[in-house]
Design a protein around this motif. Structure first.
Motif, PDB file in Angstrom:
ATOM      1  N   GLU A  54       0.830  -1.209   0.000  1.00  0.00           N
ATOM      2  CA  GLU A  54       0.000   0.000   0.000  1.00  0.00           C
ATOM      3  C   GLU A  54       0.864   1.259   0.000  1.00  0.00           C
ATOM      4  O   GLU A  54       0.582   2.224  -0.720  1.00  0.00           O
ATOM      5  CB  GLU A  54      -0.935   0.001   1.211  1.00  0.00           C
ATOM      6  CG  GLU A  54      -1.974   1.111   1.160  1.00  0.00           C
ATOM      7  CD  GLU A  54      -3.042   0.962   2.224  1.00  0.00           C
ATOM      8  OE1 GLU A  54      -3.958   1.802   2.240  1.00  0.00           O
ATOM      9  OE2 GLU A  54      -2.969   0.011   3.032  1.00  0.00           O
ATOM     10  N   LEU A  55       1.936   1.262   0.798  1.00  0.00           N
ATOM     11  CA  LEU A  55       2.844   2.410   0.827  1.00  0.00           C
ATOM     12  C   LEU A  55       3.552   2.572  -0.513  1.00  0.00           C
ATOM     13  O   LEU A  55       3.698   3.694  -1.020  1.00  0.00           O
ATOM     14  CB  LEU A  55       3.880   2.235   1.942  1.00  0.00           C
ATOM     15  CG  LEU A  55       4.938   3.347   2.038  1.00  0.00           C
ATOM     16  CD1 LEU A  55       4.293   4.679   2.403  1.00  0.00           C
ATOM     17  CD2 LEU A  55       6.020   2.974   3.055  1.00  0.00           C
ATOM     18  N   VAL A  56       3.980   1.466  -1.096  1.00  0.00           N
ATOM     19  CA  VAL A  56       4.663   1.524  -2.389  1.00  0.00           C
ATOM     20  C   VAL A  56       3.729   2.089  -3.457  1.00  0.00           C
ATOM     21  O   VAL A  56       4.121   2.958  -4.244  1.00  0.00           O
ATOM     22  CB  VAL A  56       5.178   0.124  -2.794  1.00  0.00           C
ATOM     23  CG1 VAL A  56       5.733   0.155  -4.219  1.00  0.00           C
ATOM     24  CG2 VAL A  56       6.250  -0.350  -1.818  1.00  0.00           C
ATOM     25  N   TRP A  57       2.480   1.631  -3.468  1.00  0.00           N
ATOM     26  CA  TRP A  57       1.530   2.142  -4.453  1.00  0.00           C
ATOM     27  C   TRP A  57       1.182   3.607  -4.194  1.00  0.00           C
ATOM     28  O   TRP A  57       0.947   4.374  -5.135  1.00  0.00           O
ATOM     29  CB  TRP A  57       0.263   1.283  -4.483  1.00  0.00           C
ATOM     30  CG  TRP A  57       0.342   0.237  -5.546  1.00  0.00           C
ATOM     31  CD1 TRP A  57       0.369  -1.116  -5.386  1.00  0.00           C
ATOM     32  CD2 TRP A  57       0.435   0.466  -6.952  1.00  0.00           C
ATOM     33  NE1 TRP A  57       0.480  -1.744  -6.596  1.00  0.00           N
ATOM     34  CE2 TRP A  57       0.516  -0.798  -7.580  1.00  0.00           C
ATOM     35  CE3 TRP A  57       0.463   1.606  -7.746  1.00  0.00           C
ATOM     36  CZ2 TRP A  57       0.619  -0.947  -8.961  1.00  0.00           C
ATOM     37  CZ3 TRP A  57       0.572   1.465  -9.122  1.00  0.00           C
ATOM     38  CH2 TRP A  57       0.643   0.205  -9.716  1.00  0.00           C
ATOM     39  N   CYS A 120       1.473  -8.169 -13.074  1.00  0.00           N
ATOM     40  CA  CYS A 120       1.124  -9.082 -11.997  1.00  0.00           C
ATOM     41  C   CYS A 120       2.380  -9.681 -11.373  1.00  0.00           C
ATOM     42  O   CYS A 120       3.354  -9.967 -12.068  1.00  0.00           O
ATOM     43  CB  CYS A 120       0.219 -10.193 -12.527  1.00  0.00           C
ATOM     44  SG  CYS A 120      -0.342 -11.345 -11.243  1.00  0.00           S
ATOM     45  N   THR A 121       2.334  -9.874 -10.076  1.00  0.00           N
ATOM     46  CA  THR A 121       3.473 -10.467  -9.375  1.00  0.00           C
ATOM     47  C   THR A 121       3.452 -11.990  -9.439  1.00  0.00           C
ATOM     48  O   THR A 121       4.407 -12.642  -9.025  1.00  0.00           O
ATOM     49  CB  THR A 121       3.473 -10.034  -7.899  1.00  0.00           C
ATOM     50  OG1 THR A 121       2.197 -10.350  -7.319  1.00  0.00           O
ATOM     51  CG2 THR A 121       3.716  -8.539  -7.772  1.00  0.00           C
ATOM     52  N   ILE A 136      -4.581  -0.839  -3.803  1.00  0.00           N
ATOM     53  CA  ILE A 136      -3.725  -1.867  -4.402  1.00  0.00           C
ATOM     54  C   ILE A 136      -4.504  -2.556  -5.519  1.00  0.00           C
ATOM     55  O   ILE A 136      -5.487  -3.253  -5.260  1.00  0.00           O
ATOM     56  CB  ILE A 136      -3.289  -2.908  -3.350  1.00  0.00           C
ATOM     57  CG1 ILE A 136      -2.571  -2.211  -2.185  1.00  0.00           C
ATOM     58  CG2 ILE A 136      -2.389  -3.956  -3.987  1.00  0.00           C
ATOM     59  CD1 ILE A 136      -2.266  -3.131  -1.024  1.00  0.00           C
ATOM     60  N   PRO A 137      -4.103  -2.375  -6.778  1.00  0.00           N
ATOM     61  CA  PRO A 137      -4.843  -2.983  -7.891  1.00  0.00           C
ATOM     62  C   PRO A 137      -4.658  -4.498  -7.939  1.00  0.00           C
ATOM     63  O   PRO A 137      -3.632  -5.022  -7.495  1.00  0.00           O
ATOM     64  CB  PRO A 137      -4.239  -2.306  -9.122  1.00  0.00           C
ATOM     65  CG  PRO A 137      -2.855  -1.934  -8.697  1.00  0.00           C
ATOM     66  CD  PRO A 137      -2.946  -1.585  -7.237  1.00  0.00           C
ATOM     67  N   LYS A 138      -5.659  -5.183  -8.491  1.00  0.00           N
ATOM     68  CA  LYS A 138      -5.630  -6.646  -8.600  1.00  0.00           C
ATOM     69  C   LYS A 138      -5.585  -7.066 -10.070  1.00  0.00           C
ATOM     70  O   LYS A 138      -6.121  -6.395 -10.951  1.00  0.00           O
ATOM     71  CB  LYS A 138      -6.872  -7.244  -7.931  1.00  0.00           C
ATOM     72  CG  LYS A 138      -6.975  -6.966  -6.430  1.00  0.00           C
ATOM     73  CD  LYS A 138      -5.894  -7.684  -5.655  1.00  0.00           C
ATOM     74  CE  LYS A 138      -5.998  -7.440  -4.154  1.00  0.00           C
ATOM     75  NZ  LYS A 138      -7.215  -8.021  -3.558  1.00  0.00           N
ATOM     76  N   ILE A 145      -2.126  -9.419  -6.579  1.00  0.00           N
ATOM     77  CA  ILE A 145      -1.889  -7.976  -6.596  1.00  0.00           C
ATOM     78  C   ILE A 145      -0.938  -7.599  -7.730  1.00  0.00           C
ATOM     79  O   ILE A 145      -0.056  -8.367  -8.122  1.00  0.00           O
ATOM     80  CB  ILE A 145      -1.349  -7.463  -5.243  1.00  0.00           C
ATOM     81  CG1 ILE A 145       0.015  -8.064  -4.916  1.00  0.00           C
ATOM     82  CG2 ILE A 145      -2.337  -7.746  -4.138  1.00  0.00           C
ATOM     83  CD1 ILE A 145       0.634  -7.458  -3.660  1.00  0.00           C
ATOM     84  N   LEU A 146      -1.137  -6.405  -8.254  1.00  0.00           N
ATOM     85  CA  LEU A 146      -0.299  -5.869  -9.319  1.00  0.00           C
ATOM     86  C   LEU A 146       0.765  -4.953  -8.730  1.00  0.00           C
ATOM     87  O   LEU A 146       0.569  -4.353  -7.674  1.00  0.00           O
ATOM     88  CB  LEU A 146      -1.146  -5.092 -10.321  1.00  0.00           C
ATOM     89  CG  LEU A 146      -2.200  -5.883 -11.099  1.00  0.00           C
ATOM     90  CD1 LEU A 146      -3.106  -4.933 -11.869  1.00  0.00           C
ATOM     91  CD2 LEU A 146      -1.547  -6.871 -12.046  1.00  0.00           C
ATOM     92  N   ARG A 147       1.868  -4.824  -9.439  1.00  0.00           N
ATOM     93  CA  ARG A 147       2.950  -3.934  -9.040  1.00  0.00           C
ATOM     94  C   ARG A 147       3.274  -2.986 -10.188  1.00  0.00           C
ATOM     95  O   ARG A 147       2.968  -3.281 -11.355  1.00  0.00           O
ATOM     96  CB  ARG A 147       4.203  -4.721  -8.654  1.00  0.00           C
ATOM     97  CG  ARG A 147       4.760  -5.585  -9.770  1.00  0.00           C
ATOM     98  CD  ARG A 147       6.171  -6.078  -9.474  1.00  0.00           C
ATOM     99  NE  ARG A 147       7.168  -5.055  -9.771  1.00  0.00           N
ATOM    100  CZ  ARG A 147       8.482  -5.222  -9.599  1.00  0.00           C
ATOM    101  NH1 ARG A 147       8.948  -6.368  -9.120  1.00  0.00           N
ATOM    102  NH2 ARG A 147       9.332  -4.255  -9.895  1.00  0.00           N
TER     103      ARG A 147
END
Length: 234
Positions: A54-57, A120-121, A136-138, A145-147
């Motif tokens: 969440e922090l990264v996004w 996608c991870t 956080i997108p899916k 979760i996506l990155r």
């Protein structure tokens, strides 16, 4: 010093943070910018994403919004114009913004990924996504979760085999807005030089490197246009 190239000669352009900074994007080394408000190890490593996605996004959503408020400068546009005159010009950027594409560039290789892509991870689903991201997108395919599709510290840059292949064919190597001191990009100029390429660097701050044939000091938005327009295409 003016340069001449043949129509079939490969020109390799490497760009770094300096060219985007002149459009108003904050960089990793800027003081007072977005990076100042976050610790690198908390937002730009695989471990950080695993610990607190969440922090990264939150951080990357702010970077994506920042990108919407800036525009390509004369250096970006001059590179795009030169590519139209000499299509065998390949652009490798260390930047994750899309200013080169917005200026009209083609053959852009994003060795550190792109802010405008998410992946996608788990299943490596990848998409171009320009809209704002909240939370956080899916993944649409597997639900994981996506990155951000960017290369974080400790990860291997993209397209290195393709880049090394291009360097082996390069007749003119041009570095713009980059110190040329961070690996693996720091090795590109010496590789090109080993293959007998002419080498030029244009940067705001002086660079000392024995592999540089010509160094042009100054802002990219001023120096790049004149340098590229002076290249003779035979």
């Amino acid at each position: 010093m003016k340069f001449s190239i043949g129509r079939d000669d490969t020109v390799f352009i490497l760009t770094g943070a300096g060219i985007s900074a002149e459009s108003g994007l904050s960089t990793f080394r800027d003081s007072g910018g977005l990076w100042d408000r976050y610790r690198v190890e908390n937002v730009a490593t695989p471990e950080a994403f695993q610990k607190d996605p969440e922090l990264v996004w939150e951080f990357y959503s702010k970077r994506r919004k920042e990108l919407k408020n800036v525009y390509p400068n004369k250096a970006h546009i001059s590179i795009a114009d030169f590519q139209k005159k000499h299509p065998k010009t390949y652009l490798v950027t260390q930047n994750v913004d899309n200013l080169h594409e917005r200026a009209g560039s083609t053959n852009v290789i994003h060795m550190h990924g792109s802010l405008t892509r998410i992946r996608c991870t788990r299943c490596n689903y990848l998409e171009e996504h320009l809209e704002d991201i909240v939370g956080i997108p899916k993944c649409k395919e597997c639900g994981n979760i996506l990155r951000p599709d960017v290369v974080w510290f400790g990860e291997i840059p993209y397209f290195l085999n393709q880049i090394y292949e291009l360097l082996s064919k390069t007749k003119l190597f041009i570095g713009i807005g980059t110190s040329g001191q961070v690996y693996p990009a720091a090795a590109f100029i010496s590789i090109a030089k080993n293959f007998k390429a002419k080498t030029v660097f244009l940067n705001k701050e002086k660079i000392y490197n024995e592999d540089i044939d010509v160094f042009i000091e100054g802002n990219a938005s001023i120096t790049v246009e004149k340098f590229l327009s002076d290249i003779e295409i035979l």
